[in-house]
Design a protein around this motif. Structure first.
Motif, PDB file in Angstrom:
ATOM      1  N   ASP A  57      94.999  -2.021   9.956  1.00 13.58           N
ATOM      2  CA  ASP A  57      94.605  -0.659   9.574  1.00 13.58           C
ATOM      3  C   ASP A  57      93.177  -0.576   9.048  1.00 13.58           C
ATOM      4  O   ASP A  57      92.441   0.358   9.354  1.00 13.58           O
ATOM      5  N   GLU A  58      92.769  -1.554   8.258  1.00 12.49           N
ATOM      6  CA  GLU A  58      91.422  -1.520   7.684  1.00 12.49           C
ATOM      7  C   GLU A  58      90.343  -1.756   8.742  1.00 12.49           C
ATOM      8  O   GLU A  58      89.263  -1.183   8.667  1.00 12.49           O
ATOM      9  N   LYS A  61      90.017   1.464  10.542  1.00  8.23           N
ATOM     10  CA  LYS A  61      89.287   2.425   9.692  1.00  8.23           C
ATOM     11  C   LYS A  61      87.781   2.256   9.883  1.00  8.23           C
ATOM     12  O   LYS A  61      87.053   3.241  10.045  1.00  8.23           O
ATOM     13  N   GLU A  65      85.387   5.231  11.519  1.00  9.98           N
ATOM     14  CA  GLU A  65      84.383   5.878  10.674  1.00  9.98           C
ATOM     15  C   GLU A  65      82.949   5.537  11.063  1.00  9.98           C
ATOM     16  O   GLU A  65      82.003   6.073  10.496  1.00  9.98           O
ATOM     17  N   GLY A  86      96.594   3.320   9.953  1.00 16.70           N
ATOM     18  CA  GLY A  86      95.532   3.203  10.954  1.00 16.70           C
ATOM     19  C   GLY A  86      95.537   4.373  11.922  1.00 16.70           C
ATOM     20  O   GLY A  86      94.471   4.865  12.320  1.00 16.70           O
ATOM     21  N   TYR A  89      93.708   7.142  10.316  1.00 15.53           N
ATOM     22  CA  TYR A  89      92.243   6.970  10.365  1.00 15.53           C
ATOM     23  C   TYR A  89      91.701   7.393  11.725  1.00 15.53           C
ATOM     24  O   TYR A  89      90.675   8.068  11.810  1.00 15.53           O
ATOM     25  N   SER A  93      89.278  10.813  12.638  1.00 14.01           N
ATOM     26  CA  SER A  93      87.917  10.340  12.890  1.00 14.01           C
ATOM     27  C   SER A  93      86.997  11.473  13.326  1.00 14.01           C
ATOM     28  O   SER A  93      87.306  12.218  14.244  1.00 14.01           O
TER      29      SER A  93
END
Length: 133
Positions: A57-58, A61, A65, A86, A89, A93
């Protein structure tokens, strides 16, 4: 994943016109995805294949972004341990507005996460969204 290793992968795998990058099964993980999202030389990228990279998920992200990926038309995120967080995110976006195709097969996204992505008001160009083989 070291910065040198990532630079080497980009050098070896980026198409000559700078529009296609396949990093399939390179296991760049979250740290690699975050570094990738800062690579200026990827500004013209239209297609990105991150199949089997364990970015989670990170990592997603960072990609969702990043202004670097504002020209992206197609992204393959198959087998990356991406969950509903995720998916959120990606759905929210502001930079992936040109994305037309997104592949999310073999991830940890539930029906709720799928719904969030299908109802995204940010991914305005998206015409192909795949969750299952």
């Amino acid at each position: 994943m070291s910065s040198d290793r990532l630079d080497e992968l980009i050098r070896d795998r980026l198409s000559p016109d700078g529009q296609v990058l396949s990093l399939k099964a390179q296991f760049i993980r979250e740290v690699g995805a975050k570094a990738l999202a800062q690579k200026e030389e990827l500004r013209n990228l239209r297609a990105l294949d991150l199949t089997q990279n364990d970015i989670g998920d990170e990592g997603v992200k960072a990609i969702a972004e990043s202004e670097i990926f504002s020209n992206l038309r197609s992204i393959n995120l198959k087998s990356n341990r991406i969950g509903d967080e995720g998916a959120g995110y990606l759905a929210n976006s502001k930079t992936l507005k040109n994305l037309r195709s997104m592949q999310l097969v073999v991830n940890d996204i539930t029906e709720e996460g799928e719904k969030v992505l299908r109802n995204s008001t940010s991914l305005v160009s998206l015409s192909s969204l795949k969750f299952r083989v």
